[in-house]
Write an enzyme that holds these catalytic residues in place. Sequence first.
Site, PDB file in Angstrom:
ATOM      1  N   SER A   1      -4.928   3.170  20.399  1.00  0.00           N
ATOM      2  CA  SER A   1      -3.722   3.982  20.613  1.00  0.00           C
ATOM      3  C   SER A   1      -3.811   5.328  19.895  1.00  0.00           C
ATOM      4  CB  SER A   1      -2.462   3.235  20.155  1.00  0.00           C
ATOM      5  OG  SER A   1      -2.445   3.164  18.756  1.00  0.00           O
TER       6      SER A   1
ATOM      7  N   VAL B   1       0.814  -1.228   0.000  1.00  0.00           N
ATOM      8  CA  VAL B   1       0.000   0.000   0.000  1.00  0.00           C
ATOM      9  C   VAL B   1       0.844   1.273   0.000  1.00  0.00           C
ATOM     10  CG1 VAL B   1      -2.042  -1.054   1.060  1.00  0.00           C
ATOM     11  CG2 VAL B   1      -0.289  -0.004   2.533  1.00  0.00           C
TER      12      VAL B   1
ATOM     13  N   TYR C   1       3.385   4.464  15.957  1.00  0.00           N
ATOM     14  CA  TYR C   1       2.122   3.751  15.743  1.00  0.00           C
ATOM     15  C   TYR C   1       0.935   4.605  16.196  1.00  0.00           C
ATOM     16  CZ  TYR C   1      -1.233  -0.120  15.898  1.00  0.00           C
ATOM     17  OH  TYR C   1      -2.331  -0.933  15.695  1.00  0.00           O
TER      18      TYR C   1
ATOM     19  N   SER D   1      -6.956   2.650  15.904  1.00  0.00           N
ATOM     20  CA  SER D   1      -6.590   1.845  17.075  1.00  0.00           C
ATOM     21  C   SER D   1      -6.970   2.642  18.313  1.00  0.00           C
ATOM     22  CB  SER D   1      -5.071   1.610  17.075  1.00  0.00           C
ATOM     23  OG  SER D   1      -4.627   1.164  18.341  1.00  0.00           O
TER      24      SER D   1
ATOM     25  N   LYS E   1      -2.027   6.242  13.907  1.00  0.00           N
ATOM     26  CA  LYS E   1      -3.439   5.886  14.093  1.00  0.00           C
ATOM     27  C   LYS E   1      -4.285   7.112  14.442  1.00  0.00           C
ATOM     28  CE  LYS E   1      -3.094   1.516  13.140  1.00  0.00           C
ATOM     29  NZ  LYS E   1      -3.772   0.956  11.954  1.00  0.00           N
TER      30      LYS E   1
HETATM   31  P1  NAD Z   1      -1.952  -8.598  11.260  1.00  0.00           P
HETATM   32  O1  NAD Z   1      -0.492  -8.422  11.408  1.00  0.00           O
HETATM   33  O2  NAD Z   1      -2.535  -9.954  11.400  1.00  0.00           O
HETATM   34  O3  NAD Z   1      -2.443  -7.992   9.860  1.00  0.00           O
HETATM   35  C1  NAD Z   1      -1.835  -6.900   9.219  1.00  0.00           C
HETATM   36  C2  NAD Z   1      -1.771  -7.209   7.734  1.00  0.00           C
HETATM   37  O4  NAD Z   1      -1.310  -6.056   7.034  1.00  0.00           O
HETATM   38  C3  NAD Z   1      -0.787  -8.353   7.421  1.00  0.00           C
HETATM   39  O5  NAD Z   1      -1.402  -9.318   6.604  1.00  0.00           O
HETATM   40  C4  NAD Z   1       0.335  -7.655   6.696  1.00  0.00           C
HETATM   41  O6  NAD Z   1       1.016  -8.465   5.758  1.00  0.00           O
HETATM   42  C5  NAD Z   1      -0.416  -6.506   6.029  1.00  0.00           C
HETATM   43  N1  NAD Z   1       0.479  -5.434   5.613  1.00  0.00           N
HETATM   44  C6  NAD Z   1       1.486  -4.903   6.338  1.00  0.00           C
HETATM   45  N2  NAD Z   1       2.111  -3.972   5.618  1.00  0.00           N
HETATM   46  C7  NAD Z   1       1.492  -3.912   4.417  1.00  0.00           C
HETATM   47  C8  NAD Z   1       1.700  -3.133   3.261  1.00  0.00           C
HETATM   48  N3  NAD Z   1       2.693  -2.244   3.196  1.00  0.00           N
HETATM   49  N4  NAD Z   1       0.866  -3.316   2.209  1.00  0.00           N
HETATM   50  C9  NAD Z   1      -0.121  -4.244   2.246  1.00  0.00           C
HETATM   51  N5  NAD Z   1      -0.353  -5.011   3.342  1.00  0.00           N
HETATM   52  C10 NAD Z   1       0.447  -4.847   4.403  1.00  0.00           C
HETATM   53  O7  NAD Z   1      -2.594  -7.649  12.367  1.00  0.00           O
HETATM   54  P2  NAD Z   1      -4.113  -7.171  12.578  1.00  0.00           P
HETATM   55  O8  NAD Z   1      -4.322  -7.093  14.033  1.00  0.00           O
HETATM   56  O9  NAD Z   1      -5.057  -7.929  11.757  1.00  0.00           O
HETATM   57  O10 NAD Z   1      -3.988  -5.692  12.043  1.00  0.00           O
HETATM   58  C11 NAD Z   1      -4.924  -5.135  11.155  1.00  0.00           C
HETATM   59  C12 NAD Z   1      -5.093  -3.666  11.492  1.00  0.00           C
HETATM   60  O11 NAD Z   1      -5.679  -3.549  12.787  1.00  0.00           O
HETATM   61  C13 NAD Z   1      -3.771  -2.892  11.526  1.00  0.00           C
HETATM   62  O12 NAD Z   1      -3.951  -1.636  10.917  1.00  0.00           O
HETATM   63  C14 NAD Z   1      -3.526  -2.724  13.024  1.00  0.00           C
HETATM   64  O13 NAD Z   1      -2.762  -1.587  13.297  1.00  0.00           O
HETATM   65  C15 NAD Z   1      -4.948  -2.603  13.532  1.00  0.00           C
HETATM   66  N6  NAD Z   1      -5.102  -2.841  14.978  1.00  0.00           N
HETATM   67  C16 NAD Z   1      -4.997  -4.116  15.499  1.00  0.00           C
HETATM   68  C17 NAD Z   1      -5.159  -4.297  16.878  1.00  0.00           C
HETATM   69  C18 NAD Z   1      -5.087  -5.646  17.532  1.00  0.00           C
HETATM   70  O14 NAD Z   1      -5.300  -5.730  18.769  1.00  0.00           O
HETATM   71  N7  NAD Z   1      -4.810  -6.725  16.794  1.00  0.00           N
HETATM   72  C19 NAD Z   1      -5.426  -3.193  17.697  1.00  0.00           C
HETATM   73  C20 NAD Z   1      -5.524  -1.934  17.132  1.00  0.00           C
HETATM   74  C21 NAD Z   1      -5.379  -1.771  15.755  1.00  0.00           C
END
Ligand code: NAD
Length: 252
Positions: A146, A67, A157, A144, A161
Amino acid sequence: MQRFDGRIAVVTGGGSGIGQATVVRLAAEGATVVAVDVEAAGLARTAELAAKEAAGLNEVTTTVGDVTDRDFAPSIVDAVVERHGRLDVLANVAGILRTGITHEASLDDWDRVLSVNLTGTYLCCRAAIPALLDSGGNIVNVSSTSGLAGHPWAAAYSASKGGVLALTRTIAVEYGQQGLRCNAVCPGSIDTPITQDFVFPEGVNTKLVRRMMALDRPRGPETVAAAIAFLASEDAAHVNGEHVRVDGATLS
Ligand code: NAD
């Protein structure tokens, strides 16, 4: 009749966690979904899951891409519109986490986190907005908790966010009159691989981050996917510029 019958969605970060669950959820509700990720293996797993859980209802295709690549989002949007004639939903889920003491953290980490989480989200919004204006579609961004409150050792981060929330509200008010909605979810305590990227710097007082959750336990990415599906659907037709916390109520 399902909520996303005849709708076309692009989901970034669709190869893991919340993005993967979102692809499956939207597909199960009738959408044709294009899942995007940097990880080919994750996308293959997503396609398998969607075939199992949303079999026969629709089409899920996958595209490997980054992305942060300025040419990637325009190319995906063009390909989707050429193939399907429209784009209805953009879910910006791709994200990364790096941790460190704020004044010591690497500038490369700062740049990469801002680049993926904030600029990547902007690039996808920017590319998709014309098609979404044509379809009366909408955007759901993943922020998030955060981005709402201080989170030690995650300056880049948290800043990224918070930026996603500001971008979300800006798009919501700028394009709302033209029928385009933009909302966000703020997950917290969701059991996915990214949570393993939270490494406490050596010697810090980890009590600073011992946030208590009002609910009994962390939950899976499908809980966030459900909120994304709601915001992306007509059920949220009068919800714009909003963020929904999916974190079990964090007590900081
Ligand atoms: P995850 O690591 O399982 O998924 C993140 C995905 O993004 C991965 O598949 C990764 O390969 C992909 N990715 C990373 N960089 C990329 C790029 N440059 N281009 C395309 N794809 C890319 O983690 P998740 O928890 O599913 O995270 C999804 C979203 O949720 C993220 O934005 C994360 O910041 C947010 N988030 C998650 C939590 C949590 O508790 N898990 C909390 C707050 C926010």
